[in-house]
Enzyme design. Sequence first.
Site, PDB file in Angstrom:
ATOM      1  N   GLU A 189      44.924  42.644  44.174  1.00 33.15           N
ATOM      2  CA  GLU A 189      45.772  42.150  43.081  1.00 33.15           C
ATOM      3  C   GLU A 189      46.080  43.262  42.084  1.00 33.15           C
ATOM      4  O   GLU A 189      47.224  43.443  41.649  1.00 33.15           O
ATOM      5  CB  GLU A 189      45.079  40.995  42.347  1.00 33.15           C
ATOM      6  CG  GLU A 189      44.899  39.748  43.181  1.00 33.15           C
ATOM      7  CD  GLU A 189      43.578  39.728  43.947  1.00 33.15           C
ATOM      8  OE1 GLU A 189      43.078  40.814  44.324  1.00 33.15           O
ATOM      9  OE2 GLU A 189      43.056  38.631  44.164  1.00 33.15           O
ATOM     10  N   CYS A 209      39.779  37.698  41.183  1.00 32.06           N
ATOM     11  CA  CYS A 209      38.544  37.852  40.401  1.00 32.06           C
ATOM     12  C   CYS A 209      38.891  37.929  38.908  1.00 32.06           C
ATOM     13  O   CYS A 209      40.053  38.064  38.518  1.00 32.06           O
ATOM     14  CB  CYS A 209      37.781  39.101  40.845  1.00 32.06           C
ATOM     15  SG  CYS A 209      38.455  40.649  40.208  1.00 32.06           S
TER      16      CYS A 209
HETATM   17  N1  THU Z   1      38.765  41.437  46.705  1.00 32.91           N
HETATM   18  C1  THU Z   1      40.094  41.498  46.412  1.00 32.91           C
HETATM   19  O1  THU Z   1      40.794  42.438  46.793  1.00 32.91           O
HETATM   20  N2  THU Z   1      40.631  40.485  45.698  1.00 32.91           N
HETATM   21  C2  THU Z   1      39.955  39.349  45.328  1.00 32.91           C
HETATM   22  O2  THU Z   1      40.556  38.466  44.738  1.00 32.91           O
HETATM   23  C3  THU Z   1      38.542  39.212  45.634  1.00 32.91           C
HETATM   24  C4  THU Z   1      37.891  40.386  46.254  1.00 32.91           C
HETATM   25  C5  THU Z   1      38.191  42.501  47.552  1.00 32.91           C
HETATM   26  C6  THU Z   1      37.264  43.455  46.880  1.00 32.91           C
HETATM   27  C7  THU Z   1      36.418  43.900  48.057  1.00 32.91           C
HETATM   28  O3  THU Z   1      37.088  44.949  48.727  1.00 32.91           O
HETATM   29  C8  THU Z   1      36.374  42.707  48.977  1.00 32.91           C
HETATM   30  O4  THU Z   1      37.461  41.887  48.594  1.00 32.91           O
HETATM   31  C9  THU Z   1      35.084  41.904  48.902  1.00 32.91           C
HETATM   32  O5  THU Z   1      34.782  41.563  47.598  1.00 32.91           O
END
Ligand code: THU
Length: 138
Positions: free
Chosen positions: A59, A92
């Site tokens: 994001e 997140c």
């Molecule tokens: N992650 C995202 O890219 N976006 C989210 O909304 C949640 C988590 C990624 C971070 C990490 O590379 C992997 O997902 C596991 O947390």
Amino acid sequence: MLPDADRSRLLEAATLAAAQAYAPYSHFRVGAAVLTEQGTVHAGCNVENASYGLTICAERNALFQMVASAPRPLAVRALLVYTPTLTPTTPCGACRQVLLEFGSRSGVDVLCVCDGLDEIAATLDQLVPLSFGPRSLD
Ligand code: THU
């Protein structure tokens, strides 16, 4: 509500981005795409790091791609998150806060899409109630 045509553009961009994810540690691929008020679409994927802490979410990467190339003023109309999972993934807390920085005054639609039947549709206001953002400093 996001028009179907916009949803399709965002989903295609986010799906392509998820395929580019650099996620050798979690193996959790995420693609995101933002739609601006001017109609431009900007995508990003998660990029992990051996230090773990330097990982960046899809994001925020999509938002930073927008900053690097979108026409001004910056105003995000919608964000779509795609994960090739059976349940949808919501942004997140850190990404929600960064999205607040660039959200349109008329609100931001957030759509979380996956390979399963579930889908989450929410506004940024719903995801971050009582938020602190740029307009808090007016
Ligand atoms: N992650 C995202 O890219 N976006 C989210 O909304 C949640 C988590 C990624 C971070 C990490 O590379 C992997 O997902 C596991 O947390």
